[in-house]
Design a protein around this motif. Structure first.
Motif, PDB file in Angstrom:
ATOM      1  N   LEU A   1      -6.480  32.095  38.696  1.00  0.00           N
ATOM      2  CA  LEU A   1      -7.432  32.619  37.708  1.00  0.00           C
ATOM      3  C   LEU A   1      -6.890  33.940  37.152  1.00  0.00           C
ATOM      4  CD1 LEU A   1     -10.244  31.404  36.974  1.00  0.00           C
ATOM      5  CD2 LEU A   1     -11.256  33.161  38.428  1.00  0.00           C
ATOM      6  N   GLY A   2      -6.859  34.086  35.831  1.00  0.00           N
ATOM      7  CA  GLY A   2      -6.461  35.362  35.227  1.00  0.00           C
ATOM      8  C   GLY A   2      -7.673  36.272  35.084  1.00  0.00           C
ATOM      9  N   GLY A   3      -7.414  37.559  34.799  1.00  0.00           N
ATOM     10  CA  GLY A   3      -8.511  38.513  34.635  1.00  0.00           C
ATOM     11  C   GLY A   3      -9.423  38.139  33.472  1.00  0.00           C
ATOM     12  N   ARG A   4      -8.818  37.656  32.380  1.00  0.00           N
ATOM     13  CA  ARG A   4      -9.634  37.275  31.218  1.00  0.00           C
ATOM     14  C   ARG A   4     -10.548  36.105  31.576  1.00  0.00           C
ATOM     15  NH1 ARG A   4      -9.831  33.901  26.791  1.00  0.00           N
ATOM     16  NH2 ARG A   4     -10.252  34.869  24.767  1.00  0.00           N
ATOM     17  N   GLU A   5      -9.997  35.132  32.308  1.00  0.00           N
ATOM     18  CA  GLU A   5     -10.815  33.980  32.706  1.00  0.00           C
ATOM     19  C   GLU A   5     -11.927  34.412  33.665  1.00  0.00           C
ATOM     20  OE1 GLU A   5      -7.847  30.170  32.821  1.00  0.00           O
ATOM     21  OE2 GLU A   5      -7.484  31.775  34.242  1.00  0.00           O
ATOM     22  N   ALA A   6     -11.577  35.335  34.573  1.00  0.00           N
ATOM     23  CA  ALA A   6     -12.584  35.801  35.531  1.00  0.00           C
ATOM     24  C   ALA A   6     -13.759  36.445  34.802  1.00  0.00           C
ATOM     25  CB  ALA A   6     -11.971  36.795  36.515  1.00  0.00           C
ATOM     26  N   MET A   7     -13.453  37.164  33.714  1.00  0.00           N
ATOM     27  CA  MET A   7     -14.545  37.799  32.967  1.00  0.00           C
ATOM     28  C   MET A   7     -15.238  36.822  32.019  1.00  0.00           C
ATOM     29  SD  MET A   7     -15.262  40.738  34.033  1.00  0.00           S
ATOM     30  CE  MET A   7     -15.060  39.975  35.635  1.00  0.00           C
ATOM     31  N   ALA A   8     -14.525  35.758  31.606  1.00  0.00           N
ATOM     32  CA  ALA A   8     -15.207  34.695  30.849  1.00  0.00           C
ATOM     33  C   ALA A   8     -16.264  34.056  31.754  1.00  0.00           C
ATOM     34  CB  ALA A   8     -14.204  33.665  30.368  1.00  0.00           C
ATOM     35  N   ILE A   9     -15.980  34.000  33.022  1.00  0.00           N
ATOM     36  CA  ILE A   9     -16.972  33.515  33.997  1.00  0.00           C
ATOM     37  C   ILE A   9     -17.979  34.636  34.244  1.00  0.00           C
ATOM     38  CG2 ILE A   9     -17.312  32.760  36.380  1.00  0.00           C
ATOM     39  CD1 ILE A   9     -14.421  31.564  36.223  1.00  0.00           C
ATOM     40  N   GLY A  10     -17.513  35.769  34.745  1.00  0.00           N
ATOM     41  CA  GLY A  10     -18.340  36.964  34.930  1.00  0.00           C
ATOM     42  C   GLY A  10     -19.548  36.742  35.826  1.00  0.00           C
ATOM     43  N   THR A  11     -20.435  37.727  35.839  1.00  0.00           N
ATOM     44  CA  THR A  11     -21.638  37.602  36.665  1.00  0.00           C
ATOM     45  C   THR A  11     -22.452  36.372  36.266  1.00  0.00           C
ATOM     46  OG1 THR A  11     -21.875  39.886  37.371  1.00  0.00           O
ATOM     47  CG2 THR A  11     -23.905  38.660  37.099  1.00  0.00           C
ATOM     48  N   ALA A  12     -22.487  36.052  34.959  1.00  0.00           N
ATOM     49  CA  ALA A  12     -23.265  34.882  34.528  1.00  0.00           C
ATOM     50  C   ALA A  12     -22.747  33.618  35.211  1.00  0.00           C
ATOM     51  CB  ALA A  12     -23.202  34.754  33.006  1.00  0.00           C
ATOM     52  N   GLY A  13     -21.428  33.429  35.178  1.00  0.00           N
ATOM     53  CA  GLY A  13     -20.852  32.211  35.746  1.00  0.00           C
ATOM     54  C   GLY A  13     -20.903  32.194  37.261  1.00  0.00           C
ATOM     55  N   TYR A  14     -20.687  33.358  37.841  1.00  0.00           N
ATOM     56  CA  TYR A  14     -20.748  33.458  39.301  1.00  0.00           C
ATOM     57  C   TYR A  14     -22.184  33.205  39.785  1.00  0.00           C
ATOM     58  CZ  TYR A  14     -21.877  37.098  42.887  1.00  0.00           C
ATOM     59  OH  TYR A  14     -22.441  37.843  43.890  1.00  0.00           O
ATOM     60  N   THR A  15     -23.166  33.637  38.987  1.00  0.00           N
ATOM     61  CA  THR A  15     -24.572  33.367  39.321  1.00  0.00           C
ATOM     62  C   THR A  15     -24.884  31.879  39.169  1.00  0.00           C
ATOM     63  OG1 THR A  15     -25.175  35.580  38.636  1.00  0.00           O
ATOM     64  CG2 THR A  15     -26.966  33.972  38.709  1.00  0.00           C
ATOM     65  N   ALA A  16     -24.334  31.261  38.129  1.00  0.00           N
ATOM     66  CA  ALA A  16     -24.529  29.816  37.961  1.00  0.00           C
ATOM     67  C   ALA A  16     -23.983  29.082  39.197  1.00  0.00           C
ATOM     68  CB  ALA A  16     -23.827  29.341  36.690  1.00  0.00           C
ATOM     69  N   MET A  17     -22.827  29.527  39.700  1.00  0.00           N
ATOM     70  CA  MET A  17     -22.270  28.874  40.892  1.00  0.00           C
ATOM     71  C   MET A  17     -23.129  29.163  42.127  1.00  0.00           C
ATOM     72  SD  MET A  17     -20.253  26.860  42.339  1.00  0.00           S
ATOM     73  CE  MET A  17     -18.721  26.409  41.548  1.00  0.00           C
ATOM     74  N   LEU A  18     -23.664  30.372  42.258  1.00  0.00           N
ATOM     75  CA  LEU A  18     -24.574  30.658  43.386  1.00  0.00           C
ATOM     76  C   LEU A  18     -25.780  29.709  43.326  1.00  0.00           C
ATOM     77  CD1 LEU A  18     -24.739  34.588  43.517  1.00  0.00           C
ATOM     78  CD2 LEU A  18     -23.448  33.077  45.050  1.00  0.00           C
ATOM     79  N   ALA A  19     -26.255  29.449  42.116  1.00  0.00           N
ATOM     80  CA  ALA A  19     -27.412  28.550  41.953  1.00  0.00           C
ATOM     81  C   ALA A  19     -27.035  27.115  42.336  1.00  0.00           C
ATOM     82  CB  ALA A  19     -27.916  28.618  40.508  1.00  0.00           C
TER      83      ALA A  19
END
Ligand code: NDP
Length: 333
Positions: A121-139
């Motif tokens: 994962l690159g830094g840009r991709e990590a931020m494309a995911i960001g808290t929103a995407g990480y929260t979606a995965m937590l859900a």
């Protein structure tokens, strides 16, 4: 190391009026912490929108550099887990709320708050995911812990065109779920179907006063909207199902009845990304790196200039941002 770097600063005057400016800061302006990071990429989440516009009291000390998410490279560390050159991600922990955050060329934080950038994962991709995407995965992980499987029936995602919603649709569809996407933007139907939604419904179907029990339409869902929408989602969840609640885009209230819980055994699962313990974060990021389709991630991502962050912040609180935005962070002033 003490060269100036650009930062977005939220200030408040004596009358309590909030303002936002781009300033030059130096390392001496950073807050205490045992790791200093060169911030390379960041993003704009709904909470960042609230912080910058002042629409909700997200910022709890002034002046403050907002920004709850960054990806970057460690440049100095007194923390045993980190050394210069390490690639890291930060999500939450009060950064961008009460500790200087992501919208600056450098950040000094506690090493306990950082997670490593997952391999692949690159830094840009990590931020494309960001808290929103990480929260979606937590859900998604919470629904899985509840035992929700694709065979149980469709799942609904509310606020589907937003950040949490877009990534949730992509993740659930990849896992084999039939996804019903609820959106106020019918013009985004094709986008949502590209992400994997099987059905797109108008959010007005869910935004009014909920009946105690409605027709059983789905086995569960991920709700980024709260208020009447979450109440309706619960009332339409089939026997034994579960709904992961993570957002409040419609409101913080929950005008619901207990009927879905006591008559259908429905579970309401609370999702918090800010203080989530590290093992959960590591698992979420591992699964995002391994399981999120990069072509779909590209589809949800718009890159903006660092200076455009305040504009994007205003747009996200008005529900006008589709998917996710990323910004490259300049290293010098
Ligand atoms: P976005 O603005 O990107 O997405 C929110 C979406 O909700 C909008 O795109 C819109 O989707 C829908 N929406 C907006 N206003 C309304 C309304 N009045 N009624 C119904 N739907 C509405 O934000 P994020 O994805 O970044 O965040 C979503 C929510 O999740 C926010 O409330 C945020 O605070 C919360 N959140 C919580 C976290 C946690 O730790 N629990 C972490 C991250 C986010 P559409 O146009 O498709 O209808």
């Amino acid at each position: 190391m003490n060269d100036g770097f650009s930062a977005i600063l939220v200030s408040r005057d004596a009358d309590g009026k909030q303002s936002v400016s781009t300033v030059s800061l130096s390392d001496a302006d950073l807050m205490p912490g045992d790791v200093t990071v060169a911030v390379e990429w960041t993003t704009v989440n709904y909470k960042d929108g609230l912080a910058i516009t002042g629409n909700a009291p997200v910022v709890r000390r002034f002046p403050l550099v907002p920004g709850i998410d960054f990806a970057g490279t460690v440049i100095a560390s007194e923390h045993a887990d980190w050394k210069p050159g390490d690639k890291v991600i930060l999500n939450g922990w009060g950064v961008g709320e009460k500790h200087h955050g992501a919208y600056a060329g450098r950040a000094r934080v506690s090493g306990d708050w950082l997670v490593p950038l997952p391999p692949g994962l690159g830094g840009r991709e990590a931020m494309a995911i960001g808290t929103a995407g990480y929260t979606a995965m937590l859900a998604v992980m919470a629904l899985e812990r509840h035992g929700l499987m694709p065979q149980r029936g469709p799942v609904v995602v509310t606020g589907a065109s937003g950040g949490v919603g877009s990534i949730a649709v992509a993740l659930l569809s990849k896992l084999g779920f039939t996804v019903v996407a609820s959106t106020g933007r019918q013009a985004e139907s094709a986008y949502l179907r590209d992400l994997g939604a099987s059905e797109v419904i108008d959010r007005t179907e869910l935004s009014g006063l909920a009946r105690p029990l409605g027709k059983e339409r789905w086995a569960g869902g991920i709700d980024a909207v709260g208020s009447h929408t979450l109440a309706n989602v619960l009332s339409m969840t089939s026997y034994g199902g579960a709904v992961a609640a993570c957002g409040l885009a419609q409101g913080m209230d929950l005008p619901a009845s207990v009927a879905p819980f006591i008559l259908r055994g429905v579970s309401l699962l609370g999702i918090d990304s800010v203080m989530a313990p590290k093992p959960l974060r590591l698992e979420a990021w591992r699964r995002l790196a391994a399981g999120l389709d990069r072509t779909l991630l590209d589809k949800v991502t718009t890159e903006i200039a660092f200076d455009d962050i305040p504009r994007a912040a205003a747009e996200i609180v008005e529900g006008r941002i589709r998917g996710r935005v990323v910004a490259s962070v300049p290293q010098s002033a």
